[in-house]
Design a protein around this motif. Sequence first.
Motif, PDB file in Angstrom:
ATOM      1  N   ASN A  23      -8.491  48.228  -8.663  1.00  0.00           N
ATOM      2  CA  ASN A  23      -9.103  48.011  -7.351  1.00  0.00           C
ATOM      3  C   ASN A  23     -10.591  48.336  -7.326  1.00  0.00           C
ATOM      4  O   ASN A  23     -11.267  48.041  -6.346  1.00  0.00           O
ATOM      5  N   ARG A  62       7.070  45.681  -8.211  1.00  0.00           N
ATOM      6  CA  ARG A  62       6.979  45.131  -6.852  1.00  0.00           C
ATOM      7  C   ARG A  62       6.318  46.121  -5.904  1.00  0.00           C
ATOM      8  O   ARG A  62       5.545  45.727  -5.031  1.00  0.00           O
ATOM      9  N   ALA A  63       6.588  47.395  -6.073  1.00  0.00           N
ATOM     10  CA  ALA A  63       5.944  48.406  -5.235  1.00  0.00           C
ATOM     11  C   ALA A  63       4.452  48.480  -5.539  1.00  0.00           C
ATOM     12  O   ALA A  63       3.633  48.670  -4.634  1.00  0.00           O
ATOM     13  N   VAL A  70       2.430  46.007  -6.655  1.00  0.00           N
ATOM     14  CA  VAL A  70       1.647  44.837  -6.246  1.00  0.00           C
ATOM     15  C   VAL A  70       1.142  44.961  -4.811  1.00  0.00           C
ATOM     16  O   VAL A  70       0.114  44.391  -4.472  1.00  0.00           O
ATOM     17  N   HIS A  71       1.826  45.715  -3.991  1.00  0.00           N
ATOM     18  CA  HIS A  71       1.383  45.898  -2.611  1.00  0.00           C
ATOM     19  C   HIS A  71       0.174  46.823  -2.512  1.00  0.00           C
ATOM     20  O   HIS A  71      -0.438  46.918  -1.449  1.00  0.00           O
ATOM     21  N   GLN A  72      -0.167  47.485  -3.599  1.00  0.00           N
ATOM     22  CA  GLN A  72      -1.325  48.379  -3.629  1.00  0.00           C
ATOM     23  C   GLN A  72      -2.521  47.767  -4.349  1.00  0.00           C
ATOM     24  O   GLN A  72      -3.582  48.360  -4.410  1.00  0.00           O
ATOM     25  N   HIS A 111      -5.468  45.061  -4.693  1.00  0.00           N
ATOM     26  CA  HIS A 111      -6.301  44.237  -3.825  1.00  0.00           C
ATOM     27  C   HIS A 111      -6.641  42.925  -4.535  1.00  0.00           C
ATOM     28  O   HIS A 111      -7.631  42.835  -5.262  1.00  0.00           O
ATOM     29  N   CYS A 160      -1.009  37.841  -7.049  1.00  0.00           N
ATOM     30  CA  CYS A 160      -0.508  38.887  -7.931  1.00  0.00           C
ATOM     31  C   CYS A 160       0.830  38.441  -8.518  1.00  0.00           C
ATOM     32  O   CYS A 160       1.729  38.029  -7.790  1.00  0.00           O
TER      33      CYS A 160
END
Length: 194
Positions: free
Chosen positions: A116, A135-136, A138-140, A142, A146
């Motif tokens: 990031n 999967r957890a 990829v939400h972090q 930016h 993804c």
Amino acid sequence: MSTERLIVDDAVADSLIERIEKRRAALRLGDPVRDGTDVGPVVSKAAAERLSGMISDAVSKGARLVGGGHVRDAFVEPTLLDGVERGMRLYQEEVFGPVLSVTRVAGVAEALTVVNDSEYGLAVSVFCADTARARALVHQVHSGICHINRATIDDNPHAPFGGVKSSGYGRFGGRWAINEFTELRWVSRTISSD
């Protein structure tokens, strides 16, 4: 969308670099119309000189040139560098050429910080044996795109293509293109009682 930088856990970095270098060394640079050529020239001699400067900058600041690095005219030998860190041009700038840099990290938290820590955010891939954990993660990250355990290059015309930060404005592809390339207007009129 091509992969320019790898952010790799130090525990697996040596093994991964060895495997990549074996493949990199087998690539053949040359005229793209000839059979057997894997990598042709970059867009211009000026672009090749820019890449040469980025490689030299990284090496002068402590990165290790694993393989490649030779530049002639507009031809840039596929290049692999290890130990690319903040403050090096390869860490901060988009490459647009056959240069791959490795930044080593000590775990997931540092990897997220490094991924990031860029003004760009088009496509990212997260490789992890535990897909639920990926999967957890990829939400972090930016980025506009993804992938999990897949290459960064994936051009699907039905998917929303576009980045975040300095990597693009809006999305195109599929139904998202309609919103991005049209302008919604509200037009009203008075209805006469006649």
